[in-house]
Design a protein around this motif. Structure first.
Motif, PDB file in Angstrom:
ATOM      1  N   VAL A 271       0.583  -7.572   3.889  1.00 12.84           N
ATOM      2  CA  VAL A 271       0.633  -6.045   3.453  1.00 12.84           C
ATOM      3  C   VAL A 271       2.013  -5.603   3.805  1.00 12.84           C
ATOM      4  O   VAL A 271       2.754  -5.599   4.873  1.00 12.84           O
ATOM      5  N   ILE A 272       2.593  -4.587   2.699  1.00 12.78           N
ATOM      6  CA  ILE A 272       3.673  -3.678   3.020  1.00 12.78           C
ATOM      7  C   ILE A 272       3.336  -2.463   2.967  1.00 12.78           C
ATOM      8  O   ILE A 272       2.498  -1.983   2.261  1.00 12.78           O
ATOM      9  N   PRO A 273       3.339  -1.753   4.400  1.00  9.96           N
ATOM     10  CA  PRO A 273       2.697  -0.470   4.734  1.00  9.96           C
ATOM     11  C   PRO A 273       3.865   0.533   4.245  1.00  9.96           C
ATOM     12  O   PRO A 273       4.183   1.403   4.921  1.00  9.96           O
ATOM     13  N   THR A 274       4.025   0.818   2.962  1.00  9.90           N
ATOM     14  CA  THR A 274       5.094   1.652   2.495  1.00  9.90           C
ATOM     15  C   THR A 274       4.311   2.927   2.949  1.00  9.90           C
ATOM     16  O   THR A 274       5.060   4.081   3.310  1.00  9.90           O
ATOM     17  N   CYS A 275       3.108   3.396   2.789  1.00  8.76           N
ATOM     18  CA  CYS A 275       2.488   4.675   2.853  1.00  8.76           C
ATOM     19  C   CYS A 275       2.365   4.734   4.638  1.00  8.76           C
ATOM     20  O   CYS A 275       2.008   3.859   5.279  1.00  8.76           O
ATOM     21  N   PRO A 276       2.927   6.057   5.038  1.00  7.27           N
ATOM     22  CA  PRO A 276       3.013   6.300   6.366  1.00  7.27           C
ATOM     23  C   PRO A 276       1.778   6.349   6.980  1.00  7.27           C
ATOM     24  O   PRO A 276       1.252   6.020   8.293  1.00  7.27           O
ATOM     25  N   PHE A 277       0.552   6.913   6.409  1.00  6.77           N
ATOM     26  CA  PHE A 277      -0.667   6.849   7.062  1.00  6.77           C
ATOM     27  C   PHE A 277      -1.325   5.203   7.029  1.00  6.77           C
ATOM     28  O   PHE A 277      -1.758   5.036   8.198  1.00  6.77           O
ATOM     29  N   ILE A 278      -1.106   4.607   6.307  1.00  6.49           N
ATOM     30  CA  ILE A 278      -1.592   3.206   6.482  1.00  6.49           C
ATOM     31  C   ILE A 278      -0.554   2.520   7.566  1.00  6.49           C
ATOM     32  O   ILE A 278      -1.244   1.700   8.390  1.00  6.49           O
TER      33      ILE A 278
ATOM     34  N   LEU B  29       0.847  -1.202  -0.091  1.00  5.51           N
ATOM     35  CA  LEU B  29      -0.093  -0.059   0.092  1.00  5.51           C
ATOM     36  C   LEU B  29       1.035   1.311   0.163  1.00  5.51           C
ATOM     37  O   LEU B  29       1.434   1.330   1.001  1.00  5.51           O
ATOM     38  N   THR B  30       1.194   1.883  -1.353  1.00  8.61           N
ATOM     39  CA  THR B  30       2.145   2.790  -1.413  1.00  8.61           C
ATOM     40  C   THR B  30       1.977   4.164  -1.077  1.00  8.61           C
ATOM     41  O   THR B  30       2.726   5.026  -0.627  1.00  8.61           O
ATOM     42  N   HIS B  31       0.544   4.560  -1.225  1.00 11.63           N
ATOM     43  CA  HIS B  31       0.380   6.052  -1.056  1.00 11.63           C
ATOM     44  C   HIS B  31      -1.288   6.383  -0.833  1.00 11.63           C
ATOM     45  O   HIS B  31      -2.042   5.820  -1.641  1.00 11.63           O
ATOM     46  N   THR B  32      -1.547   7.260   0.031  1.00 10.68           N
ATOM     47  CA  THR B  32      -3.059   7.645   0.324  1.00 10.68           C
ATOM     48  C   THR B  32      -3.055   8.968   0.307  1.00 10.68           C
ATOM     49  O   THR B  32      -2.443   9.799   0.581  1.00 10.68           O
ATOM     50  N   VAL B  33      -4.325   9.266  -0.630  1.00  9.12           N
ATOM     51  CA  VAL B  33      -4.621  10.856  -1.067  1.00  9.12           C
ATOM     52  C   VAL B  33      -6.113  10.841  -0.578  1.00  9.12           C
ATOM     53  O   VAL B  33      -6.899  10.087  -0.934  1.00  9.12           O
TER      54      VAL B  33
END
Length: 114
Positions: free
Chosen positions: A71-78, A38-42
């Motif tokens: 899951v790989i939580p690349t996105c800091p929000f995730i 999960l790379t990025h949240t907008v």
């Protein structure tokens, strides 16, 4: 605010939150074998603070779990969402090692392309 609808858009490799027919936010992902990054949240500015990001995180993590993947939580929000909701910790084995790319976009923010 109207109800937030959650959907998976495989064509664009993202999960989307829809409000009144408009995409209010999304989480991009990349499938990497038996894991989903999960790379990025907008979240669009007009919807920030209204639970759109949490709906996206929960929906994405639930979908990954249903697939039987990690899951790989690349996105800091995730990553922060997982830390606050320990029910998802098992999905992110090695949470302290994954998702720490210093050059990755930082958390929720507008400016994504819908």
């Amino acid at each position: 605010m109207s109800a937030v609808e959650f959907r998976k858009n495989e064509e664009k490799s993202r999960y989307e939150a829809v409000v009144d027919g408009q995409v209010a936010g999304f989480v991009t992902y990349e499938v990497k074998g038996d894991e989903v990054d999960l790379t990025h949240t907008v979240v669009e500015d007009a919807y920030e603070g209204q639970g759109v990001g949490s709906t996206l995180a929960k929906g994405a993590l639930d979908d990954v779990r249903e697939q039987g993947k990690g899951v790989i939580p690349t996105c800091p929000f995730i990553k922060r969402y997982i830390e606050k909701h320990p029910v998802y910790t098992a999905l992110a084995a090695g949470l302290g090692e994954k998702g720490t790319d210093q050059d990755a976009p930082k958390g929720i923010g507008g400016g994504g392309s819908f």
